[in-house]
Design a protein around this motif. Structure first.
Motif, PDB file in Angstrom:
ATOM      1  N   VAL A   1       4.867  19.294  -8.658  1.00 47.73           N
ATOM      2  CA  VAL A   1       4.960  20.500  -9.486  1.00 47.73           C
ATOM      3  C   VAL A   1       3.643  20.770 -10.217  1.00 47.73           C
ATOM      4  O   VAL A   1       3.579  21.598 -11.125  1.00 47.73           O
ATOM      5  CB  VAL A   1       6.132  20.408 -10.492  1.00 47.73           C
ATOM      6  N   GLN A   2       2.604  20.072  -9.811  1.00 47.94           N
ATOM      7  CA  GLN A   2       1.268  20.309 -10.355  1.00 47.94           C
ATOM      8  C   GLN A   2       0.729  21.648  -9.850  1.00 47.94           C
ATOM      9  O   GLN A   2       1.096  22.112  -8.760  1.00 47.94           O
ATOM     10  CB  GLN A   2       0.332  19.180  -9.919  1.00 47.94           C
ATOM     11  N   GLN A   3      -0.152  22.251 -10.640  1.00 49.15           N
ATOM     12  CA  GLN A   3      -0.872  23.459 -10.223  1.00 49.15           C
ATOM     13  C   GLN A   3      -2.359  23.109 -10.229  1.00 49.15           C
ATOM     14  O   GLN A   3      -3.031  23.218 -11.250  1.00 49.15           O
ATOM     15  CB  GLN A   3      -0.562  24.618 -11.179  1.00 49.15           C
ATOM     16  N   PRO A   4      -2.880  22.618  -9.090  1.00 44.45           N
ATOM     17  CA  PRO A   4      -4.254  22.098  -9.045  1.00 44.45           C
ATOM     18  C   PRO A   4      -5.280  23.127  -9.512  1.00 44.45           C
ATOM     19  O   PRO A   4      -5.353  24.242  -8.979  1.00 44.45           O
ATOM     20  CB  PRO A   4      -4.446  21.752  -7.571  1.00 44.45           C
TER      21      PRO A   4
ATOM     22  N   GLY B   1      -1.537  28.388  -0.682  1.00 45.20           N
ATOM     23  CA  GLY B   1      -2.362  29.356  -1.391  1.00 45.20           C
ATOM     24  C   GLY B   1      -3.233  28.665  -2.426  1.00 45.20           C
ATOM     25  O   GLY B   1      -3.458  27.459  -2.383  1.00 45.20           O
ATOM     26  N   TYR B   2      -3.719  29.435  -3.385  1.00 46.84           N
ATOM     27  CA  TYR B   2      -4.608  28.904  -4.411  1.00 46.84           C
ATOM     28  C   TYR B   2      -3.819  28.350  -5.600  1.00 46.84           C
ATOM     29  O   TYR B   2      -2.871  28.975  -6.074  1.00 46.84           O
ATOM     30  CB  TYR B   2      -5.551  29.999  -4.911  1.00 46.84           C
ATOM     31  N   ASN B   3      -4.227  27.150  -6.082  1.00 44.75           N
ATOM     32  CA  ASN B   3      -3.664  26.555  -7.297  1.00 44.75           C
ATOM     33  C   ASN B   3      -2.152  26.344  -7.224  1.00 44.75           C
ATOM     34  O   ASN B   3      -1.488  26.275  -8.251  1.00 44.75           O
ATOM     35  CB  ASN B   3      -3.979  27.419  -8.534  1.00 44.75           C
ATOM     36  N   THR B   4      -1.628  26.204  -6.025  1.00 48.51           N
ATOM     37  CA  THR B   4      -0.183  26.077  -5.880  1.00 48.51           C
ATOM     38  C   THR B   4       0.159  25.029  -4.829  1.00 48.51           C
ATOM     39  O   THR B   4      -0.510  24.926  -3.798  1.00 48.51           O
ATOM     40  CB  THR B   4       0.457  27.425  -5.471  1.00 48.51           C
ATOM     41  N   LEU B   5       1.202  24.256  -5.092  1.00 46.86           N
ATOM     42  CA  LEU B   5       1.748  23.320  -4.121  1.00 46.86           C
ATOM     43  C   LEU B   5       3.196  23.702  -3.841  1.00 46.86           C
ATOM     44  O   LEU B   5       3.871  24.286  -4.684  1.00 46.86           O
ATOM     45  CB  LEU B   5       1.711  21.887  -4.662  1.00 46.86           C
ATOM     46  N   VAL B   6       3.655  23.362  -2.652  1.00 44.56           N
ATOM     47  CA  VAL B   6       5.068  23.510  -2.334  1.00 44.56           C
ATOM     48  C   VAL B   6       5.540  22.212  -1.689  1.00 44.56           C
ATOM     49  O   VAL B   6       4.806  21.593  -0.917  1.00 44.56           O
ATOM     50  CB  VAL B   6       5.330  24.717  -1.412  1.00 44.56           C
ATOM     51  N   ALA B   7       6.733  21.781  -2.049  1.00 44.48           N
ATOM     52  CA  ALA B   7       7.295  20.562  -1.468  1.00 44.48           C
ATOM     53  C   ALA B   7       8.305  20.949  -0.393  1.00 44.48           C
ATOM     54  O   ALA B   7       9.298  21.619  -0.690  1.00 44.48           O
ATOM     55  CB  ALA B   7       7.961  19.712  -2.539  1.00 44.48           C
ATOM     56  N   ASP B   8       8.017  20.560   0.820  1.00 47.64           N
ATOM     57  CA  ASP B   8       8.912  20.822   1.948  1.00 47.64           C
ATOM     58  C   ASP B   8       9.794  19.596   2.120  1.00 47.64           C
ATOM     59  O   ASP B   8       9.332  18.544   2.575  1.00 47.64           O
ATOM     60  CB  ASP B   8       8.078  21.085   3.205  1.00 47.64           C
ATOM     61  N   MET B   9      11.056  19.699   1.758  1.00 41.36           N
ATOM     62  CA  MET B   9      11.942  18.547   1.784  1.00 41.36           C
ATOM     63  C   MET B   9      12.195  18.029   3.202  1.00 41.36           C
ATOM     64  O   MET B   9      12.643  16.893   3.367  1.00 41.36           O
ATOM     65  CB  MET B   9      13.261  18.876   1.089  1.00 41.36           C
ATOM     66  N   ARG B  10      11.878  18.823   4.216  1.00 37.98           N
ATOM     67  CA  ARG B  10      11.988  18.323   5.584  1.00 37.98           C
ATOM     68  C   ARG B  10      11.031  17.173   5.833  1.00 37.98           C
ATOM     69  O   ARG B  10      11.252  16.342   6.722  1.00 37.98           O
ATOM     70  CB  ARG B  10      11.701  19.450   6.588  1.00 37.98           C
ATOM     71  N   SER B  11       9.952  17.111   5.048  1.00 38.90           N
ATOM     72  CA  SER B  11       8.955  16.059   5.275  1.00 38.90           C
ATOM     73  C   SER B  11       9.521  14.671   4.986  1.00 38.90           C
ATOM     74  O   SER B  11       9.045  13.681   5.555  1.00 38.90           O
ATOM     75  CB  SER B  11       7.709  16.293   4.415  1.00 38.90           C
TER      76      SER B  11
ATOM     77  N   VAL C   1       0.852  -1.193   0.000  1.00 35.60           N
ATOM     78  CA  VAL C   1       0.000   0.000   0.000  1.00 35.60           C
ATOM     79  C   VAL C   1       0.885   1.240   0.000  1.00 35.60           C
ATOM     80  O   VAL C   1       1.668   1.452   0.928  1.00 35.60           O
ATOM     81  CB  VAL C   1      -0.942   0.026   1.219  1.00 35.60           C
ATOM     82  N   ASN C   2       0.774   2.025  -1.051  1.00 33.66           N
ATOM     83  CA  ASN C   2       1.495   3.297  -1.139  1.00 33.66           C
ATOM     84  C   ASN C   2       0.512   4.415  -0.816  1.00 33.66           C
ATOM     85  O   ASN C   2      -0.466   4.611  -1.537  1.00 33.66           O
ATOM     86  CB  ASN C   2       2.082   3.498  -2.535  1.00 33.66           C
ATOM     87  N   ILE C   3       0.772   5.143   0.267  1.00 40.52           N
ATOM     88  CA  ILE C   3      -0.140   6.193   0.714  1.00 40.52           C
ATOM     89  C   ILE C   3       0.456   7.550   0.368  1.00 40.52           C
ATOM     90  O   ILE C   3       1.536   7.903   0.841  1.00 40.52           O
ATOM     91  CB  ILE C   3      -0.382   6.122   2.226  1.00 40.52           C
ATOM     92  N   LYS C   4      -0.247   8.307  -0.448  1.00 40.69           N
ATOM     93  CA  LYS C   4       0.196   9.662  -0.750  1.00 40.69           C
ATOM     94  C   LYS C   4      -0.253  10.596   0.372  1.00 40.69           C
ATOM     95  O   LYS C   4      -1.427  10.607   0.746  1.00 40.69           O
ATOM     96  CB  LYS C   4      -0.360  10.127  -2.092  1.00 40.69           C
ATOM     97  N   LYS C   5       0.686  11.367   0.879  1.00 38.25           N
ATOM     98  CA  LYS C   5       0.368  12.309   1.952  1.00 38.25           C
ATOM     99  C   LYS C   5      -0.555  13.387   1.416  1.00 38.25           C
ATOM    100  O   LYS C   5      -0.277  14.010   0.391  1.00 38.25           O
ATOM    101  CB  LYS C   5       1.648  12.943   2.501  1.00 38.25           C
ATOM    102  N   GLY C   6      -1.671  13.598   2.124  1.00 40.80           N
ATOM    103  CA  GLY C   6      -2.622  14.607   1.684  1.00 40.80           C
ATOM    104  C   GLY C   6      -2.006  15.988   1.590  1.00 40.80           C
ATOM    105  O   GLY C   6      -1.123  16.339   2.376  1.00 40.80           O
ATOM    106  N   GLN C   7      -2.506  16.773   0.645  1.00 37.31           N
ATOM    107  CA  GLN C   7      -2.029  18.146   0.475  1.00 37.31           C
ATOM    108  C   GLN C   7      -2.330  19.001   1.705  1.00 37.31           C
ATOM    109  O   GLN C   7      -1.803  20.096   1.850  1.00 37.31           O
ATOM    110  CB  GLN C   7      -2.700  18.787  -0.748  1.00 37.31           C
ATOM    111  N   PHE C   8      -3.152  18.474   2.595  1.00 40.72           N
ATOM    112  CA  PHE C   8      -3.604  19.194   3.784  1.00 40.72           C
ATOM    113  C   PHE C   8      -2.970  18.640   5.058  1.00 40.72           C
ATOM    114  O   PHE C   8      -3.326  19.064   6.155  1.00 40.72           O
ATOM    115  CB  PHE C   8      -5.132  19.058   3.900  1.00 40.72           C
ATOM    116  N   LEU C   9      -2.040  17.675   4.919  1.00 45.54           N
ATOM    117  CA  LEU C   9      -1.450  17.020   6.083  1.00 45.54           C
ATOM    118  C   LEU C   9       0.002  17.432   6.288  1.00 45.54           C
ATOM    119  O   LEU C   9       0.725  17.718   5.339  1.00 45.54           O
ATOM    120  CB  LEU C   9      -1.506  15.500   5.926  1.00 45.54           C
TER     121      LEU C   9
END
Length: 277
Positions: A200-203, A171-181, A133-141
């Motif tokens: 690098v998606q822009q939802p 923010g809106y339509n933007t993701l950021v990857a925090d490498m500390r995660s 099972v590969n679980i993708k971390k929610g954009q809100f977690l």
């Protein structure tokens, strides 16, 4: 530190890098076989493990007009054929309990989409199949929320768990990857995967569909591999601009052999001097 064996591929934060790669959506069997064959060869040449991924249903499209996919019955038949002909493990995502049960009988890895990463019944159903099972971390977690998510799957007795970073809403339509995660999630002991293309998606960035910045996907992959992750998730297509979904953030298939070879060199350095637990 846990290792997850998937066919002939081992995922572990202290093991050689493995790739999860393929098109966003399944299109035709010939198309899936073409991409799987080219990726399997690129990974073999570079010494990387390879798992083919593709989706039979994109259930979270931005617009109702978005092309969702070929459906679970035909999709699982295609994935089974890819595994049989190419000889690689296969992965697909599921969206409800019944899909988990059906997919778990066919594929090697069930993927939990980020939007559904806290759905307890879905996580339990996926765990009960016995598939990885590969679980993708929610954009809100936050990354420190993921032990609770993994524990739900582990409660079924299934310890074949991987955790994937795919960016957090900024923010809106933007993701950021925090490498500390990545090192934070590695403290759970589960293999950690970096989703280089969805980060690098822009939802919803194009109004009726998501945008993306595919030129930065290799940047995300390199940054993550330099930390010593177990694997990288990369969607790829021979013609991303005309793909049915996620084209703006998919990497051109022709670029993948060079990218995989480069990532393996970064991986060797990272694993020789580890910074992740």
């Amino acid at each position: 530190m846990n290792h997850v064996q998937i066919g002939n591929v081992t995922f572990g934060n202290d093991r050689p890098l493995a790739l999860i790669a393929g098109p966003c959506q399944l299109e035709t069997l010939d198309h899936a076989l073409m991409i799987a064959e080219k990726m399997a060869q690129a990974c073999a040449d570079a010494g990387a493990g390879f798992v083919f991924k593709a989706s039979y249903d994109k259930a979270n499209r931005t617009s109702l007009k978005g092309r969702r996919g070929i459906g679970i019955d035909e999709g699982l038949r295609m994935l089974d054929e890819v595994r049989r002909r190419i000889g690689c493990p296969v992965l697909t995502d599921v969206h409800d309990i019944e899909q988990a049960r059906l997919a778990g009988a066919v594929v090697d890895v069930i993927q939990i989409p980020a939007f559904l990463s806290r759905q307890t019944d879905l996580l339990l159903a996926a765990g009960e199949t016995g598939a990885a099972v590969n679980i993708k971390k929610g954009q809100f977690l936050a990354p420190w929320d993921m032990p609770n998510v993994a524990d739900k799957v582990a409660s079924t007795g299934n310890r074949r768990i991987m955790l994937t970073e795919r960016g957090v809403s900024f923010g809106y339509n933007t993701l950021v990857a925090d490498m500390r995660s990545l090192p934070i999630m590695a403290r759970t002991g589960w293999p950690v995967i970096m989703d280089a293309t969805h980060s690098v998606q822009q939802p919803g960035g194009q109004g009726g569909s998501s945008g993306g910045q595919r030129e930065f996907a290799p940047v995300m992959a390199r940054a993550a591999v330099a930390l010593g992750v177990a694997g990288v998730f990369i969607e790829t297509h021979q013609d991303p601009d005309n793909a049915p979904s996620d084209g703006p953030n998919m990497v051109h298939l022709e670029r993948m052999p060079v990218l995989v070879a480069s990532l393996m060199r970064f991986d060797a350095l990272a694993k020789s001097d580890p910074v992740m637990g």
